[in-house]
Design a protein around this motif. Structure first.
Motif, PDB file in Angstrom:
ATOM      1  N   PRO A 169     -18.036   0.488  22.698  1.00 50.81           N
ATOM      2  CA  PRO A 169     -18.041   1.616  23.758  1.00 50.81           C
ATOM      3  C   PRO A 169     -16.873   2.551  23.557  1.00 50.81           C
ATOM      4  O   PRO A 169     -15.810   2.239  23.921  1.00 50.81           O
ATOM      5  N   GLY A 170     -16.935   3.640  23.739  1.00 50.64           N
ATOM      6  CA  GLY A 170     -16.177   4.814  23.387  1.00 50.64           C
ATOM      7  C   GLY A 170     -15.378   4.724  22.128  1.00 50.64           C
ATOM      8  O   GLY A 170     -14.408   5.417  22.104  1.00 50.64           O
ATOM      9  N   GLY A 171     -15.874   3.913  20.951  1.00 51.71           N
ATOM     10  CA  GLY A 171     -15.173   3.794  19.887  1.00 51.71           C
ATOM     11  C   GLY A 171     -13.960   2.589  19.747  1.00 51.71           C
ATOM     12  O   GLY A 171     -13.171   3.008  18.960  1.00 51.71           O
ATOM     13  N   ILE A 172     -13.919   1.996  20.775  1.00 49.66           N
ATOM     14  CA  ILE A 172     -12.614   1.036  21.274  1.00 49.66           C
ATOM     15  C   ILE A 172     -12.738   0.114  20.144  1.00 49.66           C
ATOM     16  O   ILE A 172     -11.475  -0.809  19.998  1.00 49.66           O
ATOM     17  N   LEU A 173     -13.593  -0.172  19.383  1.00 50.70           N
ATOM     18  CA  LEU A 173     -13.713  -1.252  18.549  1.00 50.70           C
ATOM     19  C   LEU A 173     -13.474  -0.865  17.047  1.00 50.70           C
ATOM     20  O   LEU A 173     -13.804  -1.365  15.820  1.00 50.70           O
ATOM     21  N   GLN A 174     -13.076   0.328  16.810  1.00 50.19           N
ATOM     22  CA  GLN A 174     -13.160   1.070  15.642  1.00 50.19           C
ATOM     23  C   GLN A 174     -11.788   0.489  14.479  1.00 50.19           C
ATOM     24  O   GLN A 174     -11.840   0.252  13.471  1.00 50.19           O
ATOM     25  N   SER A 175     -10.672   0.103  15.022  1.00 50.39           N
ATOM     26  CA  SER A 175      -9.575  -0.573  14.421  1.00 50.39           C
ATOM     27  C   SER A 175     -10.209  -1.850  13.937  1.00 50.39           C
ATOM     28  O   SER A 175      -9.992  -2.329  12.926  1.00 50.39           O
ATOM     29  N   LEU A 176     -10.910  -2.495  14.770  1.00 49.40           N
ATOM     30  CA  LEU A 176     -11.219  -4.062  14.125  1.00 49.40           C
ATOM     31  C   LEU A 176     -12.412  -3.894  13.202  1.00 49.40           C
ATOM     32  O   LEU A 176     -12.184  -4.544  12.207  1.00 49.40           O
ATOM     33  N   ALA A 177     -13.124  -2.811  13.363  1.00 48.95           N
ATOM     34  CA  ALA A 177     -14.109  -2.391  12.420  1.00 48.95           C
ATOM     35  C   ALA A 177     -13.276  -2.217  11.165  1.00 48.95           C
ATOM     36  O   ALA A 177     -13.774  -2.804   9.882  1.00 48.95           O
ATOM     37  N   ASP A 178     -12.450  -1.465  10.947  1.00 48.26           N
ATOM     38  CA  ASP A 178     -11.680  -0.805   9.817  1.00 48.26           C
ATOM     39  C   ASP A 178     -10.911  -2.212   9.206  1.00 48.26           C
ATOM     40  O   ASP A 178     -11.019  -2.213   8.058  1.00 48.26           O
ATOM     41  N   GLY A 179     -10.309  -3.159   9.972  1.00 46.65           N
ATOM     42  CA  GLY A 179      -9.693  -4.114   9.558  1.00 46.65           C
ATOM     43  C   GLY A 179     -10.726  -5.268   8.892  1.00 46.65           C
ATOM     44  O   GLY A 179     -10.424  -5.792   7.897  1.00 46.65           O
ATOM     45  N   VAL A 180     -11.932  -5.404   9.379  1.00 50.13           N
ATOM     46  CA  VAL A 180     -13.063  -6.074   8.720  1.00 50.13           C
ATOM     47  C   VAL A 180     -13.185  -5.487   7.396  1.00 50.13           C
ATOM     48  O   VAL A 180     -13.852  -6.385   6.389  1.00 50.13           O
ATOM     49  N   LYS A 181     -13.396  -4.242   7.452  1.00 48.82           N
ATOM     50  CA  LYS A 181     -13.714  -3.630   6.149  1.00 48.82           C
ATOM     51  C   LYS A 181     -12.807  -3.743   5.025  1.00 48.82           C
ATOM     52  O   LYS A 181     -12.930  -3.925   3.849  1.00 48.82           O
ATOM     53  N   LEU A 182     -11.581  -3.816   5.431  1.00 48.73           N
ATOM     54  CA  LEU A 182     -10.542  -4.048   4.445  1.00 48.73           C
ATOM     55  C   LEU A 182     -10.474  -5.275   4.116  1.00 48.73           C
ATOM     56  O   LEU A 182     -10.209  -5.613   2.772  1.00 48.73           O
ATOM     57  N   ALA A 183     -10.791  -6.431   4.833  1.00 47.90           N
ATOM     58  CA  ALA A 183     -10.663  -7.607   4.563  1.00 47.90           C
ATOM     59  C   ALA A 183     -11.900  -8.058   3.447  1.00 47.90           C
ATOM     60  O   ALA A 183     -11.705  -8.954   2.683  1.00 47.90           O
ATOM     61  N   LEU A 184     -13.008  -7.360   3.576  1.00 46.67           N
ATOM     62  CA  LEU A 184     -13.991  -7.751   2.692  1.00 46.67           C
ATOM     63  C   LEU A 184     -14.319  -6.889   1.630  1.00 46.67           C
ATOM     64  O   LEU A 184     -15.160  -7.087   0.563  1.00 46.67           O
ATOM     65  N   LYS A 185     -13.319  -5.750   1.438  1.00 43.24           N
ATOM     66  CA  LYS A 185     -13.339  -4.952   0.137  1.00 43.24           C
ATOM     67  C   LYS A 185     -12.733  -5.878  -0.928  1.00 43.24           C
ATOM     68  O   LYS A 185     -11.713  -6.606  -0.887  1.00 43.24           O
ATOM     69  N   GLU A 186     -13.121  -5.512  -2.270  1.00 43.65           N
ATOM     70  CA  GLU A 186     -12.722  -6.368  -3.319  1.00 43.65           C
ATOM     71  C   GLU A 186     -11.150  -5.631  -3.750  1.00 43.65           C
ATOM     72  O   GLU A 186     -11.098  -4.539  -3.703  1.00 43.65           O
ATOM     73  N   GLY A 187     -10.540  -6.541  -3.966  1.00 43.25           N
ATOM     74  CA  GLY A 187      -9.103  -6.274  -4.147  1.00 43.25           C
ATOM     75  C   GLY A 187      -8.891  -5.931  -5.782  1.00 43.25           C
ATOM     76  O   GLY A 187      -9.255  -6.493  -6.451  1.00 43.25           O
ATOM     77  N   ILE A 188      -8.345  -4.709  -6.053  1.00 42.18           N
ATOM     78  CA  ILE A 188      -8.253  -4.321  -7.527  1.00 42.18           C
ATOM     79  C   ILE A 188      -6.792  -4.393  -7.924  1.00 42.18           C
ATOM     80  O   ILE A 188      -6.098  -3.889  -7.133  1.00 42.18           O
ATOM     81  N   VAL A 189      -6.680  -5.056  -8.895  1.00 45.08           N
ATOM     82  CA  VAL A 189      -5.112  -5.024  -9.644  1.00 45.08           C
ATOM     83  C   VAL A 189      -5.326  -4.270 -10.778  1.00 45.08           C
ATOM     84  O   VAL A 189      -5.713  -4.626 -11.786  1.00 45.08           O
ATOM     85  N   PRO A 190      -4.353  -3.064 -10.790  1.00 43.86           N
ATOM     86  CA  PRO A 190      -4.344  -2.448 -12.169  1.00 43.86           C
ATOM     87  C   PRO A 190      -3.803  -2.978 -13.253  1.00 43.86           C
ATOM     88  O   PRO A 190      -3.024  -4.034 -12.986  1.00 43.86           O
ATOM     89  N   LYS A 191      -3.890  -2.527 -14.577  1.00 42.99           N
ATOM     90  CA  LYS A 191      -3.346  -3.148 -15.462  1.00 42.99           C
ATOM     91  C   LYS A 191      -1.773  -2.435 -15.656  1.00 42.99           C
ATOM     92  O   LYS A 191      -1.789  -1.349 -15.309  1.00 42.99           O
ATOM     93  N   GLY A 192      -1.179  -3.367 -16.106  1.00 46.46           N
ATOM     94  CA  GLY A 192       0.140  -3.208 -16.093  1.00 46.46           C
ATOM     95  C   GLY A 192       1.239  -3.210 -15.194  1.00 46.46           C
ATOM     96  O   GLY A 192       2.334  -2.906 -15.263  1.00 46.46           O
ATOM     97  N   VAL A 193       0.574  -3.770 -14.230  1.00 45.52           N
ATOM     98  CA  VAL A 193       1.480  -4.282 -12.992  1.00 45.52           C
ATOM     99  C   VAL A 193       2.311  -5.559 -13.140  1.00 45.52           C
ATOM    100  O   VAL A 193       1.822  -6.154 -13.997  1.00 45.52           O
ATOM    101  N   ASP A 194       3.317  -5.772 -12.664  1.00 44.97           N
ATOM    102  CA  ASP A 194       4.141  -7.154 -12.589  1.00 44.97           C
ATOM    103  C   ASP A 194       3.421  -7.798 -11.502  1.00 44.97           C
ATOM    104  O   ASP A 194       3.718  -7.703 -10.436  1.00 44.97           O
TER     105      ASP A 194
END
Length: 425
Positions: free
Chosen positions: A53-78
């Motif tokens: 309602p009125g976009g009040i759950l946008q932060s929660l949706a962004d958090g769920v999206k970040l949690a479900l995305k694949e984590g990418i670890v670049p080559k060459g990192v420690d």
């Protein structure tokens, strides 16, 4: 240990810790959606209005999206440090809230306890020490990424924290001198009659500036300047690792806002004229006053981001070393002098302190405006060079450079027939 603390049963200590954790998780969720909506309003946009309602759950949706995305670890990192850096940045932000007072002593299931997890005689120094550890997460993230731009962002953050923590610590010194204690609960008790924002306004102004620089927020977000460093220290991060950096930033905003409320706005005490009500500073009402004051500072963070452009790095460092620190030193000497007179029995000197604070604040504002004001380039008479120099060479250093005002390049001679034939060949 400060009297009144360290005597709670274990279940009450656990309950307080969980309550603080929930408060620090929910406040960033609300702050993110509030920031996007307020900035949209200030910039005549709509903002998020689809999720909930009125976009009040946008932060929660962004958090769920970040949690479900694949984590990418670049080559060459420690890899161990790369994965540990977000944790180092986030955990100290939560730990600093342990000594922040939410309210007075109340009764919880028949046990009388203050609305504060713990406190000790150097509570404010504990907050400074813990928040200083958080910058290691940013520095290590930039270094472990194995990339140029994150490394530059980490180095910027190091210089930024060193510079502005000095000014922040000096602003606390005036509060310690006037309150006679470093305990957060003791500082709140010392403001029963007059808030320190009125008696120590220069310290409040210096802290307000320093806390924006400490949290890497606009216009002081140099470690993650998108136009210069892609994304700064977290360029190579994604998924939950990036979410932890974002969470740490917003929790740090809440922490420094709560500390400003505690040191300068009377902590959980009710503002005037609500304070005239006898029950305003008792029971659970102070939690409401404290939360409202914290949100005033969070709104200031959002306001600054929506209105001010990012400073150049030299302007930012000049403000810290050449303006805030010298003014802080002068102000501390003045406060120490006034406290000495008060100890000797001259209480009316507090009025002089308020007047002197206003004068110092006006002088500081004028000095900052003069330092940061853009200077227009004076017109250069025709035919006159701005400085004594050799003839302008457009390829100096191997790279083409534009001429300065008043400079002209070497005269171009038309190519000969032999040169044209060689270029055609």
């Amino acid at each position: 240990m400060t009297p009144g603390f360290g005597q709670d049963p274990w279940w009450l200590v656990v309950g307080k810790a969980v309550a603080i954790f929930v408060f620090l998780i929910l406040t960033p969720l609300v702050a993110i959606i509030a920031e996007r909506r307020v900035m949209a309003r200030m910039q005549m946009r709509i903002g998020p209005n689809r999720v909930g309602p009125g976009g009040i759950l946008q932060s929660l949706a962004d958090g769920v999206k970040l949690a479900l995305k694949e984590g990418i670890v670049p080559k060459g990192v420690d890899k161990p440090i790369y994965l540990l850096a977000p944790v180092i940045a986030a955990v100290p932000a939560f730990m600093a809230f342990a000594v922040i007072p939410f309210g007075p002593e109340v009764s919880i299931l028949g046990v009388r306890t203050p609305l504060q997890l713990t406190d000790f005689p150097v509570g404010v120094l504990y907050i400074l020490a813990v928040t200083s550890v958080g910058v290691y997460g940013i520095v290590l993230a930039g270094w472990a990424s194995g990339s140029t731009y994150p490394l530059l962002g980490g180095l910027r953050s190091t210089a930024q924290v060193i510079s502005y923590e000095i000014a922040m610590g000096l602003s606390f010194t005036a509060v310690f001198l006037y309150a006679g204690t470093m305990s957060t609960s003791g500082i709140v008790a010392a403001q029963a009659n007059t808030w320190y924002i009125f008696l120590l306004f220069p310290s409040f102004a210096i802290y307000l500036t320093s806390m924006v620089g400490e949290t890497n927020r606009a216009p002081f977000d140099l470690p993650e300047a998108e136009g210069e460093l892609v994304g700064g220290f977290h360029t190579e991060y994604s998924s939950l690792n990036f979410a932890m950096f974002m969470l740490a930033e917003y929790v740090n905003m809440v922490t420094v806002s709560a500390l400003a409320t505690t040191l300068f706005l009377g902590g959980w005490r009710a503002p005037f004229p609500i304070s005239m009500w006898e029950g305003a500073n008792s029971g659970w009402w102070p939690v409401l006053w404290f939360t409202l004051k914290v949100w005033v500072f969070l709104f200031v963070f959002i306001w600054l981001r929506a209105t001010l452009p990012r400073l150049r790095y030299d302007q930012f460092m000049n403000l810290g070393w050449k303006v805030l620190i010298p003014i802080s030193l002068v102000w501390i000497m003045l406060v120490a002098t006034v406290r000495a007179f008060q100890i000797e029995g001259y209480p009316s000197i507090a009025v002089a302190l308020v007047v002197a604070g206003a004068i110092v604040a006006l002088l500081a504002a004028w000095f900052v405006r003069r330092r940061l004001r853009s200077r227009s380039v004076a017109p250069i008479p025709a035919g006159q060079m701005p400085f004594d120099a050799t003839p302008f060479d457009a390829m100096a250093g191997g790279f083409p450079v534009p001429p300065l005002p008043g400079q002209t390049g070497p005269e171009q001679t038309p190519p000969t027939d032999d040169a044209k034939e060689r270029s055609d060949a």
